[in-house]
Enzyme design. Structure first.
Site, PDB file in Angstrom:
ATOM      1  N   GLU A  19     -13.562   4.809   0.070  1.00  0.00           N
ATOM      2  CA  GLU A  19     -14.395   3.894   0.855  1.00  0.00           C
ATOM      3  C   GLU A  19     -15.031   4.681   1.997  1.00  0.00           C
ATOM      4  O   GLU A  19     -14.451   4.855   3.059  1.00  0.00           O
ATOM      5  CB  GLU A  19     -13.539   2.758   1.407  1.00  0.00           C
ATOM      6  CG  GLU A  19     -12.933   1.873   0.331  1.00  0.00           C
ATOM      7  CD  GLU A  19     -11.984   0.847   0.917  1.00  0.00           C
ATOM      8  OE1 GLU A  19     -12.451  -0.214   1.347  1.00  0.00           O
ATOM      9  OE2 GLU A  19     -10.772   1.123   0.960  1.00  0.00           O
ATOM     10  N   GLU A  62       0.866  -1.189   0.000  1.00  0.00           N
ATOM     11  CA  GLU A  62       0.000   0.000   0.000  1.00  0.00           C
ATOM     12  C   GLU A  62       0.894   1.229   0.000  1.00  0.00           C
ATOM     13  O   GLU A  62       1.854   1.301   0.764  1.00  0.00           O
ATOM     14  CB  GLU A  62      -0.859   0.084   1.270  1.00  0.00           C
ATOM     15  CG  GLU A  62      -1.864  -1.025   1.461  1.00  0.00           C
ATOM     16  CD  GLU A  62      -2.655  -0.864   2.772  1.00  0.00           C
ATOM     17  OE1 GLU A  62      -2.678   0.244   3.345  1.00  0.00           O
ATOM     18  OE2 GLU A  62      -3.236  -1.856   3.226  1.00  0.00           O
TER      19      GLU A  62
END
Ligand SMILES: *[C@@H]1O[C@H](CO)[C@@H](O)[C@H](O)[C@H]1NC(C)=O
Ligand SMILES: *[C@@H]1O[C@H](CO)[C@@H](O)[C@H](O)[C@H]1NC(C)=O
Length: 472
Positions: free
Chosen positions: A313, A261
């Site tokens: 999100e 990430e």
């Protein structure tokens, strides 16, 4: 090279390992407004993204990825580490249900299994730590039994807080992790797996007021870090080399590294905005693709980097900060937030196509009503829906008291799929057909969520039965 799990039924070709960096993305799904998985897969394909990392083994996502040719990293949540560490029956079943099934041609090309997600994170106080290596061992056995051990690699994405040091060359794993990290890295090395790490210069900047802003980016800095003969001009390289030094210290200085990430959020904090995110991500991509590498690994950039994240999100926990819901290079509905060249062939991001929105209507504060009693409604609305952009540093911070109320009402209304009652608020809300967005503050319209499993899934289930029949 190719090998067959079951002759004729499942043959996979194995590419010879290449050491060229590739740009992939994380596909998280903690959202109130989830795009159809097939829309997301088309988005990946249109943007020529060939590697995707998931946080679980969601059947809908994996089914949509079948036949796409996209390489997949599936994830095992930390909560599952304990059962998987204590039972090979559990790991056998996990592999069968979540990997073998999907490899059936035209399969989902599952290449990696992320075993846990940052399981050594300091804030977990060691609760998952002891399960990691036993879970890896069980899963490796299960992969071997399924004849997949050479093709599907186990990895453990670690947070960069697993190691520490003020200078990169002095990097070392946290003392209480030394033993477990040594076991982990031995395991990874013996199975040809890379070390996966998540690196976040944004969090360094966000968390420390004396962190020099320019050092987070790749555009040169007056705050470079000198480490013996080496000079570091950006936090990413410094962090990466701290890991290289830590690996070296336990005898694995050559271990391949994948960035699981990395990214920059666009909203919810002062330093989280479109320009900073574009500057960071483009700088990172250009830096990695230049193959310059870092001072401790010249000419050898990370194997792959997975941007965090593909989509916003809006239902994620805001415990880390309001920015947590805004990491996407695309907004929740698959629309590019800023120009970005991923280095994969397109010069700009391409938006998602055929997104199925709810009707173009919004819920706002009724201007004819006295709004002095609205506090409780706001609290309820923002407790359920996402209001993070209203706060200091957010894109909707300047829209005034009434704007705040309307924003909260609308967020809630869209999460409730525009149900008429959800815009009531004791008569204080009203539906409008005029987009109330102001400047950069966007009042969203939800997308129709689809959670139904298509007929493909039924086909899959029967395919799974066939597979079991051949195994047994
Ligand atoms: C397969 O993965 C899904 C999604 O992560 C999970 O809910 C399910 O329990 C897994 N299957 C097994 C047998 O553990
Ligand atoms: C709108 O709400 C945010 C978040 O609660 C707050 O920081 C801001 O001051 C509010 N604006 C007004 C004008 O009340």
């Amino acid at each position: 090279m190719s090998f067959c799990v079951i002759p004729l039924l499942l043959c996979l070709s194995v590419a010879v390992a290449v050491t060229e960096s590739a740009i992939g993305v994380n596909w998280g799904t903690v959202s109130f407004h989830r795009l159809k998985p097939s829309t997301v897969v088309d988005l990946l394909k249109d943007n020529k993204i060939r590697k995707v990392k998931l946080f679980d083994a969601d059947p809908d996502a994996l089914t949509a990825l079948m036949g796409s040719g996209i390489e997949v990293m599936v994830g095992i949540p930390n909560e599952m580490l304990s059962p998987l560490s204590s039972s090979t029956a559990a790991s056998d079943l996990w592999v069968r249900q979540n990997v073998s099934t999907y490899l059936l041609k035209p399969g989902a090309d599952i290449r990696y299994i992320a075993v846990g997600n940052e399981p050594f994170l300091t804030s977990y106080s060691g609760q998952f730590q002891s399960y990691v290596v036993p879970a890896l061992q069980n899963l490796q056995q299960s992969l071997a039994k399924a004849n997949l051990a050479g093709y599907v690699k186990l990895v453990v994405p670690c947070n960069a807080d697993a190691y520490e040091s003020s200078l990169p060359s002095q990097g070392a794993f946290r003392p209480e992790l030394t033993q477990i990290m040594t076991q982990l890295v031995e395991f990874l090395n013996s199975n040809g797996s890379p070390f996966v790490v998540n690196i976040y210069p944004f969090l360094s900047l966000y968390g420390s007021s004396d962190f020099p802003q320019e050092y987070a980016f790749f555009e040169g800095t007056s705050h470079s870090v000198t480490d013996g003969p080496n000079v570091y001009n950006n936090a990413f390289d410094g962090n990466f080399d701290t890991l290289v030094a830590a690996l070296n210290k336990i005898g694995y200085g050559q271990m391949p590294i994948v960035i699981g990430e990395v990214g920059w959020p666009t909203d919810g904090a002062i330093s989280a905005n479109l320009n900073a995110a574009r500057t960071f991500n483009q700088g990172l991509i250009n830096h990695v693709l230049s193959n310059k590498g870092t001072p401790l690994r010249p000419g050898a950039p990370p194997l792959d980097i997975y941007l965090f994240s593909l989509l916003d999100e809006g239902a994620k926990s805001v415990l880390p900060g309001n920015f947590e819901r805004h990491w996407g290079i695309f907004s929740f509905d698959g629309q590019a937030k800023y120009p970005l060249n991923l280095g994969l062939g397109n010069r700009l991001l391409k938006n998602a196509k055929n997104v199925e929105y709810l009707p173009s209507r919004w819920c706002v504060a009724n201007p004819t009503r006295d709004l002095s009693d609205v506090a409780n409604h706001m609290k309820v609305a923002c407790g359920v829906a996402d209001c993070t952009t209203l706060n200091y540093g957010g894109s909707c911070n300047g829209i005034g008291v009434k704007g705040n109320i309307s924003y909260a009402f609308n967020s809630y209304y869209q999460v409730q799929m525009q149900k008429e009652k959800s815009c009531d608020f004791d008569g204080l809300g009203m539906v409008t057909f005029l987009d109330p967005s102001v400047g950069e503050c966007r009042f969203l319209v939800g997308v129709t969520s689809s959670s139904g499993l298509g007929s493909y899934k039924k086909w899959l289930i029967s395919g799974q039965l066939i597979l079991w029949f051949f195994i047994m």
